[in-house]
Design a protein around this motif. Structure first.
Motif, PDB file in Angstrom:
ATOM      1  N   ALA A  14       9.662  -2.240   8.412  1.00  0.00           N
ATOM      2  CA  ALA A  14       9.177  -2.067   6.980  1.00  0.00           C
ATOM      3  C   ALA A  14       8.603  -0.647   6.487  1.00  0.00           C
ATOM      4  O   ALA A  14       8.942  -0.418   5.274  1.00  0.00           O
ATOM      5  N   VAL A  15       7.979   0.118   7.420  1.00  0.00           N
ATOM      6  CA  VAL A  15       7.714   1.540   6.966  1.00  0.00           C
ATOM      7  C   VAL A  15       9.016   2.354   6.773  1.00  0.00           C
ATOM      8  O   VAL A  15       9.002   3.039   5.657  1.00  0.00           O
ATOM      9  N   ASN A  16       9.944   2.178   7.307  1.00  0.00           N
ATOM     10  CA  ASN A  16      11.156   3.034   7.095  1.00  0.00           C
ATOM     11  C   ASN A  16      11.651   2.456   5.816  1.00  0.00           C
ATOM     12  O   ASN A  16      12.262   3.293   5.231  1.00  0.00           O
ATOM     13  N   LEU A  17      11.831   1.244   5.381  1.00  0.00           N
ATOM     14  CA  LEU A  17      12.283   0.666   4.237  1.00  0.00           C
ATOM     15  C   LEU A  17      11.472   1.347   3.047  1.00  0.00           C
ATOM     16  O   LEU A  17      12.019   1.815   2.096  1.00  0.00           O
ATOM     17  N   ARG A  29       1.121   9.458   3.933  1.00  0.00           N
ATOM     18  CA  ARG A  29       0.648   8.242   3.325  1.00  0.00           C
ATOM     19  C   ARG A  29       0.980   7.002   4.363  1.00  0.00           C
ATOM     20  O   ARG A  29       0.224   6.247   4.426  1.00  0.00           O
ATOM     21  N   ALA A  30       2.209   7.098   5.032  1.00  0.00           N
ATOM     22  CA  ALA A  30       2.299   6.060   6.199  1.00  0.00           C
ATOM     23  C   ALA A  30       1.475   6.259   7.138  1.00  0.00           C
ATOM     24  O   ALA A  30       0.630   5.276   7.637  1.00  0.00           O
ATOM     25  N   ALA A  31       1.045   7.393   7.589  1.00  0.00           N
ATOM     26  CA  ALA A  31       0.132   7.422   8.619  1.00  0.00           C
ATOM     27  C   ALA A  31      -1.355   7.016   8.339  1.00  0.00           C
ATOM     28  O   ALA A  31      -2.109   6.231   9.104  1.00  0.00           O
ATOM     29  N   ILE A  32      -1.876   7.202   6.968  1.00  0.00           N
ATOM     30  CA  ILE A  32      -3.127   6.660   6.541  1.00  0.00           C
ATOM     31  C   ILE A  32      -3.050   5.240   6.167  1.00  0.00           C
ATOM     32  O   ILE A  32      -4.119   4.542   6.681  1.00  0.00           O
ATOM     33  N   VAL A  33      -2.106   4.552   5.641  1.00  0.00           N
ATOM     34  CA  VAL A  33      -1.977   3.143   5.538  1.00  0.00           C
ATOM     35  C   VAL A  33      -2.125   2.564   6.691  1.00  0.00           C
ATOM     36  O   VAL A  33      -2.779   1.456   7.107  1.00  0.00           O
ATOM     37  N   LEU A  34      -1.095   2.942   7.816  1.00  0.00           N
ATOM     38  CA  LEU A  34      -1.205   2.341   9.387  1.00  0.00           C
ATOM     39  C   LEU A  34      -2.484   2.386   9.837  1.00  0.00           C
ATOM     40  O   LEU A  34      -2.955   1.509  10.304  1.00  0.00           O
ATOM     41  N   THR A  35      -3.022   3.576   9.649  1.00  0.00           N
ATOM     42  CA  THR A  35      -4.355   3.741  10.543  1.00  0.00           C
ATOM     43  C   THR A  35      -5.578   3.246   9.807  1.00  0.00           C
ATOM     44  O   THR A  35      -6.412   2.437  10.529  1.00  0.00           O
ATOM     45  N   TYR A  36      -5.736   3.572   8.691  1.00  0.00           N
ATOM     46  CA  TYR A  36      -6.968   3.084   8.045  1.00  0.00           C
ATOM     47  C   TYR A  36      -6.907   1.669   7.060  1.00  0.00           C
ATOM     48  O   TYR A  36      -7.898   0.984   7.138  1.00  0.00           O
ATOM     49  N   LEU A  41       9.665   4.057   3.418  1.00  0.00           N
ATOM     50  CA  LEU A  41       9.879   5.521   3.258  1.00  0.00           C
ATOM     51  C   LEU A  41      11.303   5.737   2.359  1.00  0.00           C
ATOM     52  O   LEU A  41      11.346   6.839   1.767  1.00  0.00           O
ATOM     53  N   ASP A  42      12.431   4.991   2.985  1.00  0.00           N
ATOM     54  CA  ASP A  42      13.681   5.195   1.888  1.00  0.00           C
ATOM     55  C   ASP A  42      13.305   4.915   0.445  1.00  0.00           C
ATOM     56  O   ASP A  42      13.967   5.662  -0.020  1.00  0.00           O
ATOM     57  N   ARG A  43      12.419   4.065  -0.035  1.00  0.00           N
ATOM     58  CA  ARG A  43      12.367   3.639  -1.254  1.00  0.00           C
ATOM     59  C   ARG A  43      11.558   4.917  -1.798  1.00  0.00           C
ATOM     60  O   ARG A  43      11.997   5.424  -2.951  1.00  0.00           O
ATOM     61  N   LEU A  44      10.457   5.315  -1.001  1.00  0.00           N
ATOM     62  CA  LEU A  44       9.658   6.524  -1.827  1.00  0.00           C
ATOM     63  C   LEU A  44      10.619   7.720  -1.604  1.00  0.00           C
ATOM     64  O   LEU A  44      10.145   8.508  -2.730  1.00  0.00           O
ATOM     65  N   ARG A  45      11.483   8.167  -0.877  1.00  0.00           N
ATOM     66  CA  ARG A  45      12.278   9.248  -1.068  1.00  0.00           C
ATOM     67  C   ARG A  45      13.077   9.274  -2.256  1.00  0.00           C
ATOM     68  O   ARG A  45      13.577  10.324  -2.778  1.00  0.00           O
ATOM     69  N   ARG A  46      13.292   7.885  -2.602  1.00  0.00           N
ATOM     70  CA  ARG A  46      14.174   7.806  -3.839  1.00  0.00           C
ATOM     71  C   ARG A  46      13.567   8.033  -5.186  1.00  0.00           C
ATOM     72  O   ARG A  46      13.943   8.212  -6.198  1.00  0.00           O
ATOM     73  N   ARG A  47      12.285   7.846  -5.055  1.00  0.00           N
ATOM     74  CA  ARG A  47      11.292   8.112  -6.138  1.00  0.00           C
ATOM     75  C   ARG A  47      10.018   8.492  -5.834  1.00  0.00           C
ATOM     76  O   ARG A  47       9.459   8.440  -4.639  1.00  0.00           O
ATOM     77  N   ARG A  48       9.406   9.254  -7.024  1.00  0.00           N
ATOM     78  CA  ARG A  48       7.795   9.376  -6.654  1.00  0.00           C
ATOM     79  C   ARG A  48       7.072   8.605  -7.588  1.00  0.00           C
ATOM     80  O   ARG A  48       7.413   8.361  -8.879  1.00  0.00           O
ATOM     81  N   PHE A  49       5.896   8.242  -7.154  1.00  0.00           N
ATOM     82  CA  PHE A  49       5.051   7.499  -8.028  1.00  0.00           C
ATOM     83  C   PHE A  49       3.735   7.652  -7.482  1.00  0.00           C
ATOM     84  O   PHE A  49       3.293   8.030  -6.549  1.00  0.00           O
ATOM     85  N   SER A  50       2.700   7.203  -8.529  1.00  0.00           N
ATOM     86  CA  SER A  50       1.242   6.714  -8.266  1.00  0.00           C
ATOM     87  C   SER A  50       0.874   5.474  -8.741  1.00  0.00           C
ATOM     88  O   SER A  50       1.088   5.120  -9.943  1.00  0.00           O
ATOM     89  N   SER A  51       0.375   4.663  -8.059  1.00  0.00           N
ATOM     90  CA  SER A  51       0.266   3.254  -8.345  1.00  0.00           C
ATOM     91  C   SER A  51      -1.198   3.130  -8.381  1.00  0.00           C
ATOM     92  O   SER A  51      -2.131   3.349  -7.514  1.00  0.00           O
ATOM     93  N   ASP A  52      -1.818   2.396  -9.582  1.00  0.00           N
ATOM     94  CA  ASP A  52      -3.117   2.124  -9.399  1.00  0.00           C
ATOM     95  C   ASP A  52      -3.268   0.458  -9.613  1.00  0.00           C
ATOM     96  O   ASP A  52      -4.287  -0.011  -9.931  1.00  0.00           O
ATOM     97  N   ARG A  91       0.799  -1.176  -0.059  1.00  0.00           N
ATOM     98  CA  ARG A  91      -0.195   0.142  -0.122  1.00  0.00           C
ATOM     99  C   ARG A  91       0.988   1.453  -0.017  1.00  0.00           C
ATOM    100  O   ARG A  91       0.466   2.198  -0.473  1.00  0.00           O
ATOM    101  N   MET A  92       2.086   1.084   0.663  1.00  0.00           N
ATOM    102  CA  MET A  92       2.962   2.352   0.659  1.00  0.00           C
ATOM    103  C   MET A  92       3.451   2.496  -0.928  1.00  0.00           C
ATOM    104  O   MET A  92       3.912   3.546  -1.219  1.00  0.00           O
ATOM    105  N   LEU A  93       4.030   1.370  -1.312  1.00  0.00           N
ATOM    106  CA  LEU A  93       5.092   1.393  -2.366  1.00  0.00           C
ATOM    107  C   LEU A  93       4.131   1.094  -3.961  1.00  0.00           C
ATOM    108  O   LEU A  93       4.391   1.471  -4.974  1.00  0.00           O
TER     109      LEU A  93
END
Length: 198
Positions: free
Chosen positions: A89-92, A143-150, A94-105, A48-50
């Motif tokens: 897992a969330v930190n990993l 994104r991390a806050a939404i994924v973890l909470t909802y 976040l590291d990957r997301l910082r390296r790239r921007r994306f939108s996945s469907d 959900r994060m990546l």
């Protein structure tokens, strides 16, 4: 899911500190029980994060590998194996997301086929795609806050611990994330869903 729940119960009965002591002693059975109990959740959070199944598998495996390799450094009384793995897992991610921007469907791969009716499936798919696109517009922390909470339905205290934040700071982050999600949904013309996200 039933196997995952059974594995979680087995680990819970023994207690996290005892399980980690066994893993530190290189008990493969104890480790395999933790893997069974946690890999599904780790994959869901990472996906959900990546937005990528292969990357999600990599993150789940790397988090579990870190647990195995650092088990001897486990401190008794920590918040628990699940919270520790989720934080890694969330930190990993976040590291990957910082390296790239994306939108996945892309759709999260499911094991069971619960096919609804065609009209219901189309409406649900449109909502899912819009929600994923809106999620992709958020900053990494939002994104991390939404994924973890909802999506993972973690209590705020656990989600705050995963993100290594104080509870009040996390609640403030979540409030901002919900506002950003509402705005992203509204930009896609989903005012009803945006109202539900309030």
């Amino acid at each position: 899911m039933a196997q995952e729940a059974a594995a979680r119960e087995t680990v819970a009965v023994e207690g996290d500190d005892a399980v980690m002591a066994r893993i530190a002693g290189r008990d493969a059975l104890a480790f395999s029980r933790v893997v069974e109990a946690q890999v599904g959740m780790l994959h869901r959070v990472a996906y959900r994060m990546l937005g990528d199944g292969t990357e999600a598998e990599d993150v789940a495996q790397e988090a579990l590998l870190r647990l195995w390799s650092t088990a001897d450094r486990w401190s008794s009384g920590q918040s628990g194996i699940a919270a520790w793995l989720t934080r890694v897992a969330v930190n990993l991610c976040l590291d990957r997301l910082r390296r790239r921007r994306f939108s996945s469907d892309a759709e999260v791969p499911e094991r069971a086929d619960d096919t609804p009716g065609a009209d219901e499936a189309m409406a649900a798919e449109q909502m899912r795609l819009a929600a994923l696109a809106a999620l992709g517009d958020l900053t990494e922390r939002h994104r991390a806050a939404i994924v973890l909470t909802y999506y993972e339905e973690l209590p705020n205290a656990v989600a705050a611990e995963v993100l290594e934040m104080k509870l009040k700071a996390f609640e403030s982050l979540l409030l901002r994330a919900r506002g950003a999600m509402r705005a992203a949904l509204a930009e896609r013309g989903l005012t009803t869903l945006a109202g539900d996200a309030a």
